[in-house]
Design an enzyme around this catalytic site. Structure first.
Site, PDB file in Angstrom:
ATOM      1  N   ASP A  39     -29.756  28.149  56.137  1.00 28.67           N
ATOM      2  CA  ASP A  39     -28.675  28.399  55.187  1.00 28.67           C
ATOM      3  C   ASP A  39     -28.919  27.624  53.893  1.00 28.67           C
ATOM      4  O   ASP A  39     -29.644  26.643  53.873  1.00 28.67           O
ATOM      5  CB  ASP A  39     -27.297  28.061  55.779  1.00 28.67           C
ATOM      6  CG  ASP A  39     -27.311  26.791  56.594  1.00 28.67           C
ATOM      7  OD1 ASP A  39     -26.557  26.693  57.559  1.00 28.67           O
ATOM      8  OD2 ASP A  39     -28.101  25.874  56.256  1.00 28.67           O
TER       9      ASP A  39
ATOM     10  N   ASP B  52     -27.019  25.736  50.849  1.00 28.79           N
ATOM     11  CA  ASP B  52     -25.762  25.222  50.310  1.00 28.79           C
ATOM     12  C   ASP B  52     -25.956  24.902  48.841  1.00 28.79           C
ATOM     13  O   ASP B  52     -26.989  24.385  48.436  1.00 28.79           O
ATOM     14  CB  ASP B  52     -25.341  23.962  51.072  1.00 28.79           C
ATOM     15  CG  ASP B  52     -25.068  24.272  52.541  1.00 28.79           C
ATOM     16  OD1 ASP B  52     -24.430  25.312  52.802  1.00 28.79           O
ATOM     17  OD2 ASP B  52     -25.498  23.500  53.404  1.00 28.79           O
TER      18      ASP B  52
ATOM     19  N   ASP C  27     -25.045  12.599  55.026  1.00 28.95           N
ATOM     20  CA  ASP C  27     -25.346  11.719  56.157  1.00 28.95           C
ATOM     21  C   ASP C  27     -26.664  10.943  56.067  1.00 28.95           C
ATOM     22  O   ASP C  27     -26.675   9.722  56.132  1.00 28.95           O
ATOM     23  CB  ASP C  27     -25.238  12.490  57.483  1.00 28.95           C
ATOM     24  CG  ASP C  27     -26.018  13.795  57.490  1.00 28.95           C
ATOM     25  OD1 ASP C  27     -26.707  14.100  56.497  1.00 28.95           O
ATOM     26  OD2 ASP C  27     -25.947  14.518  58.505  1.00 28.95           O
TER      27      ASP C  27
HETATM   28  P1  ATP Z   1     -29.298  22.489  60.042  1.00 24.45           P
HETATM   29  O1  ATP Z   1     -30.729  22.779  59.757  1.00 24.45           O
HETATM   30  O2  ATP Z   1     -29.024  22.255  61.489  1.00 24.45           O
HETATM   31  O3  ATP Z   1     -28.340  23.443  59.398  1.00 24.45           O
HETATM   32  P2  ATP Z   1     -28.255  20.697  58.068  1.00 24.45           P
HETATM   33  O4  ATP Z   1     -28.658  19.303  57.645  1.00 24.45           O
HETATM   34  O5  ATP Z   1     -28.407  21.761  57.055  1.00 24.45           O
HETATM   35  O6  ATP Z   1     -29.072  21.045  59.386  1.00 24.45           O
HETATM   36  P3  ATP Z   1     -25.494  21.439  58.132  1.00 24.45           P
HETATM   37  O7  ATP Z   1     -24.508  21.240  59.233  1.00 24.45           O
HETATM   38  O8  ATP Z   1     -25.864  22.803  57.716  1.00 24.45           O
HETATM   39  O9  ATP Z   1     -26.783  20.614  58.594  1.00 24.45           O
HETATM   40  O10 ATP Z   1     -24.967  20.608  56.880  1.00 24.45           O
HETATM   41  C1  ATP Z   1     -25.443  20.802  55.560  1.00 24.45           C
HETATM   42  C2  ATP Z   1     -25.485  19.469  54.805  1.00 24.45           C
HETATM   43  O11 ATP Z   1     -24.177  18.884  54.758  1.00 24.45           O
HETATM   44  C3  ATP Z   1     -26.359  18.392  55.443  1.00 24.45           C
HETATM   45  O12 ATP Z   1     -27.712  18.527  55.091  1.00 24.45           O
HETATM   46  C4  ATP Z   1     -25.742  17.123  54.919  1.00 24.45           C
HETATM   47  O13 ATP Z   1     -26.147  16.864  53.601  1.00 24.45           O
HETATM   48  C5  ATP Z   1     -24.267  17.465  54.898  1.00 24.45           C
HETATM   49  N1  ATP Z   1     -23.602  17.091  56.169  1.00 24.45           N
HETATM   50  C6  ATP Z   1     -23.466  17.828  57.281  1.00 24.45           C
HETATM   51  N2  ATP Z   1     -22.792  17.175  58.235  1.00 24.45           N
HETATM   52  C7  ATP Z   1     -22.477  15.968  57.711  1.00 24.45           C
HETATM   53  C8  ATP Z   1     -21.774  14.827  58.185  1.00 24.45           C
HETATM   54  N3  ATP Z   1     -21.273  14.805  59.425  1.00 24.45           N
HETATM   55  N4  ATP Z   1     -21.639  13.775  57.345  1.00 24.45           N
HETATM   56  C9  ATP Z   1     -22.150  13.805  56.094  1.00 24.45           C
HETATM   57  N5  ATP Z   1     -22.817  14.837  55.595  1.00 24.45           N
HETATM   58  C10 ATP Z   1     -22.991  15.905  56.382  1.00 24.45           C
HETATM   59 MG    MG Z   2     -27.790  23.734  57.332  1.00 24.24          MG
END
Ligand code: ATP
Ligand code: MG
Length: 395
Positions: free
Chosen positions: A57, A59, A128
């Site tokens: 995805d 963002d 995070d």
């Molecule tokens: P994935 O590949 O599993 O989607 P991701 O890092 O993109 O991993 P997402 O849940 O899609 O995880 O979250 C997108 C972004 O939002 C993360 O990369 C991070 O910057 C932020 N984020 C997500 N969860 C948290 C959290 N619990 N606390 C702080 N920031 C977060």
């Molecule tokens: Mg993600």
């Protein structure tokens, strides 16, 4: 910590391929920038691009307020009351756009200020891990790095943004996310973060059960379920969330369960975009336990007894825990488990009950049999046999 100059990396420093970036995401970024706003690709998407993976995805964070985003794109709706987000729809596909925010969204003291807008830097500091805190501007190929995430990524280092004790207390799901990235990428965790995990472990029981389950299910789908469960066990999180299941991971069932998870990982990696059904993932955790119980009974249990056993296990392990697996998953999981004893009966049955191939949902137990065959090769023939029968019955 605020007010540091970000490090800037140009296309000489990285090799981000724009063909890996979703066209709609590029379109949205361009639209926002042309309207005079700052807009970046952020988070996991930038991390994946730097690792030369196609992100799941994309963002986008921007200086534009939600209403301003809506004014730019016809296909845009605003969602969420507390966190206002813009969703821009392209067919079935949605691009999520968030306005730069300040403060930690899950910090109780700040909760009333959720929609206090911030600078790009403040927005990054809420994230995070440093590898998830990078911003990318596709228009000039610059990476903007406020937290040292670029170097950490090169060095395969996983590091909390800010004080890990504080960050884990603010949102304990981050502890699970740390293990998730460790399992998925094999990056090194920092001593400070590990100590914080040790100190804050029990805080996990303050997180939303639904959010926790979602992270765990996503990990079961990720292709790195086996290392993830080893980590969850080693760091005591599995004991807190699923104590009964966790006990089986510590006794004679452990190797069989890990072998199943290994099979799950190789099937999920093979399938690419389509992952195994969540009921199959749940059944992978439970089948070794059920089967050991079934095999040790003398005389062997009949179908009714097997159904009772599966029901009890599903209830004890997937329902009586901190997070409940949803009813749909539990029901399908139980069906998958008991059907294994029709597909591979305990005793030579006089008559094969071939009509089960016409049963609704037969596909799930059949895929599960294939999963079992990955570790017990003799089952492949049986699997092929049922697959043939199923094809004939459901042309
Ligand atoms: P994935 O590949 O599993 O989607 P991701 O890092 O993109 O991993 P997402 O849940 O899609 O995880 O979250 C997108 C972004 O939002 C993360 O990369 C991070 O910057 C932020 N984020 C997500 N969860 C948290 C959290 N619990 N606390 C702080 N920031 C977060
Ligand atoms: Mg993600």
């Amino acid at each position: 910590m605020l007010g540091v100059e970000p490090k800037i990396y140009t296309s000489d420093d990285h090799h981000i391929r724009h063909d890996l970036i979703d066209k709609s995401a590029l379109h949205v970024l361009k639209g926002l920038q042309e309207a005079g706003h700052t807009a970046y690709l952020v988070g996991g998407g930038v991390r994946d691009l730097l690792m030369r993976k196609r992100p799941k995805d994309f963002d986008i964070s921007t200086s534009a307020k939600p209403e301003e985003v809506k004014a730019i794109f016809r296909n845009c709706i605003l969602i969420g009351r507390r966190f206002r987000l813009a969703h821009i729809r392209f067919g079935r596909h949605i691009i999520e756009v968030a306005t730069f925010r300040a403060g930690d969204p899950s910090d109780d003291e700040l909760i009333v200020r959720d929609n206090i807008w911030g600078s790009p830097e403040e927005d990054v500091l809420r994230r995070d891990f440093t590898i998830n805190g990078l911003c990318y501007d596709p228009s000039d190929h610059r990476i903007i790095d406020y937290v040292g995430g670029f170097e950490d990524l090169q060095a395969h280092t996983l590091r909390s943004i800010g004080d890990p004790i504080l960050r884990f207390k603010q949102d304990p799901v981050r502890m699970i996310r740390m293990l998730k990235f460790r399992a998925r990428f094999g990056f090194h965790m920092q001593e400070e973060d590990l100590e914080a995990l040790n100190n804050c472990r029990e805080e996990i029981l303050k997180s939303s059960p639904a959010r926790l389950l979602e992270e765990i299910l996503r990990m079961l789908e990720s292709g790195a379920a086996e290392p993830f469960f080893r980590l969850m066990l080693a760091h005591g999180l599995l004991d807190l969330l699923f104590p009964k299941l966790s006990a089986y991971f510590r006794d004679s069932h452990a190797e069989e369960i890990f072998a199943m998870l290994n099979g799950v990982d190789s099937m999920n990696k093979q399938q690419g975009y389509k992952t195994l059904d969540r009921s199959i993932l749940a059944a992978a955790l439970l089948f070794p336990i059920l089967d050991m119980r079934v095999q040790e009974q003398n005389p062997p249990p009949n179908m009714g007894e097997i159904m009772d056993l599966s029901h009890t296990l599903v209830h004890e392990l997937l329902y009586e825990a901190y997070s409940h697996f949803p009813r749909r998953i539990r029901q399908d999981c139980q069906f998958i488990l008991q059907m294994q004893y029709r597909l591979t009966p305990l005793e030579k049955q006089r008559r094969f009950r071939t009509k089960i191939v016409r049963q609704k949902g037969f596909r799930l137990p059949l895929i599960f049999l294939k999963l079992r065959a990955l570790n017990h090769h003799a089952l492949f023939k049986t699997y092929e046999h049922w697959k043939q029968l199923s094809k004939q019955a459901n042309p």
